[in-house]
Structure formats: structure tokens, C-alpha cells
Design a protein around this motif. Structure first.
Motif, PDB file in Angstrom:
ATOM      1  N   LEU A  37     -24.579  23.226 -23.530  1.00 51.89           N
ATOM      2  CA  LEU A  37     -25.505  22.129 -23.256  1.00 51.89           C
ATOM      3  C   LEU A  37     -26.209  22.489 -21.957  1.00 51.89           C
ATOM      4  N   LEU A  38     -27.468  22.910 -22.073  1.00 56.31           N
ATOM      5  CA  LEU A  38     -28.207  23.448 -20.938  1.00 56.31           C
ATOM      6  C   LEU A  38     -29.256  22.455 -20.463  1.00 56.31           C
ATOM      7  N   ILE A 190     -15.706  26.430 -28.184  1.00 57.34           N
ATOM      8  CA  ILE A 190     -15.976  26.159 -26.774  1.00 57.34           C
ATOM      9  C   ILE A 190     -17.280  25.369 -26.656  1.00 57.34           C
ATOM     10  N   VAL A 191     -17.221  24.252 -25.947  1.00 57.48           N
ATOM     11  CA  VAL A 191     -18.425  23.486 -25.630  1.00 57.48           C
ATOM     12  C   VAL A 191     -18.523  23.408 -24.113  1.00 57.48           C
ATOM     13  N   MET A 192     -19.621  23.894 -23.568  1.00 55.69           N
ATOM     14  CA  MET A 192     -19.750  23.940 -22.117  1.00 55.69           C
ATOM     15  C   MET A 192     -21.094  23.384 -21.658  1.00 55.69           C
ATOM     16  N   THR A 193     -21.060  22.700 -20.529  1.00 51.22           N
ATOM     17  CA  THR A 193     -22.297  22.293 -19.879  1.00 51.22           C
ATOM     18  C   THR A 193     -22.612  23.302 -18.780  1.00 51.22           C
ATOM     19  N   THR A 194     -23.878  23.549 -18.556  1.00 47.65           N
ATOM     20  CA  THR A 194     -24.270  24.454 -17.487  1.00 47.65           C
ATOM     21  C   THR A 194     -25.720  24.211 -17.111  1.00 47.65           C
ATOM     22  N   ASN A 195     -26.047  24.473 -15.853  1.00 47.48           N
ATOM     23  CA  ASN A 195     -27.453  24.516 -15.462  1.00 47.48           C
ATOM     24  C   ASN A 195     -27.799  25.903 -14.941  1.00 47.48           C
ATOM     25  N   TYR A 196     -26.925  26.879 -15.268  1.00 48.31           N
ATOM     26  CA  TYR A 196     -27.193  28.272 -14.938  1.00 48.31           C
ATOM     27  C   TYR A 196     -27.835  28.948 -16.152  1.00 48.31           C
ATOM     28  N   LEU A 203     -23.588  33.991 -22.272  1.00 45.29           N
ATOM     29  CA  LEU A 203     -22.300  33.529 -22.791  1.00 45.29           C
ATOM     30  C   LEU A 203     -22.380  32.753 -24.101  1.00 45.29           C
ATOM     31  N   CYS A 204     -23.434  31.980 -24.294  1.00 45.42           N
ATOM     32  CA  CYS A 204     -23.474  31.053 -25.424  1.00 45.42           C
ATOM     33  C   CYS A 204     -23.940  31.731 -26.721  1.00 45.42           C
ATOM     34  N   ASP A 205     -23.242  31.428 -27.818  1.00 49.42           N
ATOM     35  CA  ASP A 205     -23.709  31.846 -29.138  1.00 49.42           C
ATOM     36  C   ASP A 205     -24.933  31.026 -29.539  1.00 49.42           C
ATOM     37  N   ARG A 206     -24.869  29.733 -29.256  1.00 48.41           N
ATOM     38  CA  ARG A 206     -26.013  28.836 -29.460  1.00 48.41           C
ATOM     39  C   ARG A 206     -26.017  27.834 -28.317  1.00 48.41           C
ATOM     40  N   LEU A 207     -27.153  27.192 -28.132  1.00 52.29           N
ATOM     41  CA  LEU A 207     -27.235  26.187 -27.078  1.00 52.29           C
ATOM     42  C   LEU A 207     -28.264  25.136 -27.442  1.00 52.29           C
ATOM     43  N   ALA A 208     -28.103  23.983 -26.809  1.00 51.81           N
ATOM     44  CA  ALA A 208     -29.086  22.902 -26.927  1.00 51.81           C
ATOM     45  C   ALA A 208     -29.692  22.675 -25.559  1.00 51.81           C
ATOM     46  N   ILE A 209     -31.011  22.706 -25.492  1.00 51.23           N
ATOM     47  CA  ILE A 209     -31.710  22.382 -24.249  1.00 51.23           C
ATOM     48  C   ILE A 209     -31.874  20.870 -24.199  1.00 51.23           C
ATOM     49  N   ILE A 210     -31.298  20.258 -23.157  1.00 52.97           N
ATOM     50  CA  ILE A 210     -31.356  18.806 -22.999  1.00 52.97           C
ATOM     51  C   ILE A 210     -32.184  18.477 -21.771  1.00 52.97           C
ATOM     52  N   ASP A 211     -33.111  17.540 -21.938  1.00 55.10           N
ATOM     53  CA  ASP A 211     -33.948  17.120 -20.817  1.00 55.10           C
ATOM     54  C   ASP A 211     -34.278  15.648 -20.976  1.00 55.10           C
ATOM     55  N   ARG A 212     -34.089  14.907 -19.915  1.00 54.62           N
ATOM     56  CA  ARG A 212     -34.368  13.463 -19.914  1.00 54.62           C
ATOM     57  C   ARG A 212     -33.658  12.758 -21.076  1.00 54.62           C
TER      58      ARG A 212
END
Length: 324
Positions: A37-38, A190-196, A203-212
């Protein structure tokens, strides 16, 4: 054949006093993948994570973990998951082994099972030689390894990591990445939050870009970058007034090599087919409209570009996340 769905989120929302922290989130996370979760601070990552680990109830929508609803079947869900919080819950006067023994009692693990499990985890995170040292003598990286061992103690099917490498030095971050990959290879989701951005990319196989509070894009880092459809050129304007930006944008849109233009801090983010023809054309156009440039940067697609393309702003533009 795709992997089974480990986590299924549909229309998830959470509001505090009428202010939406997350809004209509829907996603599926597959068993045995590293899913990120980026987003910047305040994007809604922590709120989403807290709902999934059953410590916060959603205002709308549902979320299930291996078919178990995080609200209706919270007790069962907690037996399926492990959680490593962003804030280290380390007692500086206990040894690493004592931390794990205390946690094993809280999980009501049988003594023989707990001792075997603790030895395995200390070896996994390379702390077996430091297991009987008090934690106040641990480095930041060692404390984070102990955090991960604590999260793995109940033998979870899903491990949630909240900013797993925040504040660590480069070598410690790389070590944590390697441990996370090992867990994935063992079949743990593995579910991880990051702002890096680099962490999500590597590291991530897939990710969701979250904003607002909303999901702007989902996919593998490679696919998300490829989806931009071109290389990037960042222009920094000497006089970044709205009029100057608008004038230069209108002129650049007439160039056949330019695919997309997004305003950014003090300039423009431009997607182009290739630098060979694009760079001279862009410089010539800027001169024609008498727009002074203070800087120009060319690069291949990056996650930062993906974030700007889908949100219209940089990861550095942080918003406070509503809290109860």
C-alpha cells in the motif's frame, strides 16, 4: 492458474466526523504475494491496515481474510494474521528471547511448541547469537528483526507490516527486504504499507497507489511503469507563474513526440516517446515562447512518475490522516 485470494476488499470506507479517511476501496490480494500500500503520510494506508487487522471497524464496505469477515469473524481473523506495527513495542530491559517467551504466553502457546518456534524464528532473523542480550543494546535493525519475529510467532498465514524499514540505515533495510522475501517464498502473504518508492519498487509483487483515501492504480511495479507509455522529462521553470506554465504547456502539446504533460512543483512532468528528438524540440519550444528553464532532467519511468501521473502531485505532498 492464479493463486487463491487471501484478502478480498470491497467498497471499503471509513469516515471520522464526516471526513473520509478512505473511500470505496476495492482490491484483491493473492496468497503468497508481497502486496504494498503505497502513498504519502495521510493517504489512508494506516486506516486501511487497521481495518484489515480488526482494530478498526469500517464505515462502509467489507473485507475478508481467507473468507473470514474482519468484523463478523474478528476473533478467527486474528488467529490467521500477524502484525508488525510501525512503532516498536520493545521493552529495553527484556532480552530478545524474553520478548518472544512473553508473547508466546499471551498467545497461549504450549511450552514445547513455543520454545521450538522461538528458536526457529531467532535463527530466521539472524538473532540467535543475540537472543539473550537485553534489547536496549540492540541496533535499530536488530530491533526491527525482533519485531518481525514477534509478528511471526503465531505462525500467521498473512503478515501485516506497517512501514517495516522506517528510520533504518541502508544495509538494515536491505536485510529486512531479504527476510520479507524469504517469508513470501514460504507461502506467507505479506501486506505492507510504505511511503518509500524504492522499497515498493524492489520488494512488492503488486501494489496499490493510495492517495486522499482512494486507490488510484493497482499492478506490479513493472506494469505500472510500462503503462506510462514513455520516458520522463522534468522541467524546472525560472518563472513558474500559472501564466508561464500554461503558455509553455500549450506550446509543448503541439509536439508529436510529447504524449502527456502534468504540472509539478515549479515546472512540468512530460512523457515523451524518446529523448533523442524530444529534448531538442522541448528546448526549442521553450525558447520560442520565451520561457526560461532553470533545470531539465531526463529519466526512464519510475514509480514517482506513476504516482504523479495518477494523482497529479508528488509523494512529498503529505496530508494529515484523520484520527478518531
Amino acid at each position: 492458474m492464479s493463486a487463491p485470494i487471501a484478502i478480498d476488499v470491497k467498497g471499503l470506507g471509513k469516515a471520522y466526523d464526516g471526513v473520509k479517511a478512505i473511500d470505496n476501496l476495492s482490491l484483491s490480494i493473492y496468497q503468497g504475494e508481497i502486496f504494498g500500500l503505497l502513498g504519502p503520510n495521510g493517504a489512508g494506508k494506516s486506516t486501511t491496515l487497521r481495518i484489515l487487522i480488526t482494530t478498526l471497524k469500517p464505515t462502509t464496505g467489507t473485507a475478508t481474510i481467507f473468507g473470514r469477515d474482519v468484523v463478523q469473524d474478528a476473533d478467527t481473523v486474528r488467529r490467521l494474521i500477524g502484525y508488525v506495527p510501525q512503532e516498536r513495542a520493545i521493552d529495553r530491559f527484556l532480552t530478545g528471547r524474553e520478548h518472544l517467551l512473553l508473547l508466546a504466553d499471551l498467545y497461549h502457546l504450549k511450552k514445547d511448541e513455543a520454545l521450538t518456534r522461538i528458536d526457529q524464528l531467532l535463527k530466521l532473523v539472524s538473532l540467535e547469537e543475540h537472543a539473550d542480550r537485553v534489547a536496549k543494546g540492540y541496533s535499530g535493525g536488530m530491533k526491527r528483526k525482533l519485531d518481525i519475529a514477534c509478528g511471526l510467532l503465531p505462525n500467521p498465514k498473512v503478515l501485516f507490516l506497517d512501514e517495516p524499514t522506517l528510520g533504518l540505515d541502508v544495509q538494515s533495510r536491505l536485510n529486512i527486504w531479504e527476510y520479507v522475501r524469504q517469508l513470501r517464498d514460504q507461502g506467507i502473504t505479506i501486506v505492507m504499507t510504505t511511503n518509500y518508492l524504492d522499497e515498493a519498487d524492489q520488494l512488492c509483487d503488486r501494489l496499490a497507489i493510495i492517495d486522499r483515501g482512494q486507490i488510484r492504480a493497482i499492478g506490479s511495479p513493472k506494469d505500472l511503469k510500462a503503462g506510462l507509455g514513455g520516458d520522463g522529462i522534468w522541467l524546472t521553470l525560472g518563472d513558474p507563474t500559472p501564466q508561464a506554465v500554461e503558455k509553455l504547456t500549450a506550446a509543448l502539446k503541439t509536439l508529436p513526440c510529447v504524449r502527456a504533460i502534468t504540472p509539478r512543483d515549479r515546472g512540468l512532468d512530460i512523457r515523451v516517446d524518446g529523448p533523442e528528438k524530444a529534448l531538442p524540440a522541448i528546448l526549442e519550444t521553450a525558447g520560442t515562447v520565451e520561457c526560461r528553464l532553470d533545470g531539465i532532467e531526463y529519466h526512464r519511468p519510475r514509480l514517482d512518475d506513476v504516482f504523479v501521473a495518477h494523482t497529479g502531485r508528488s509523494m512529498k505532498d503529505e496530508l494529515p490522516e484523520p484520527t478518531p
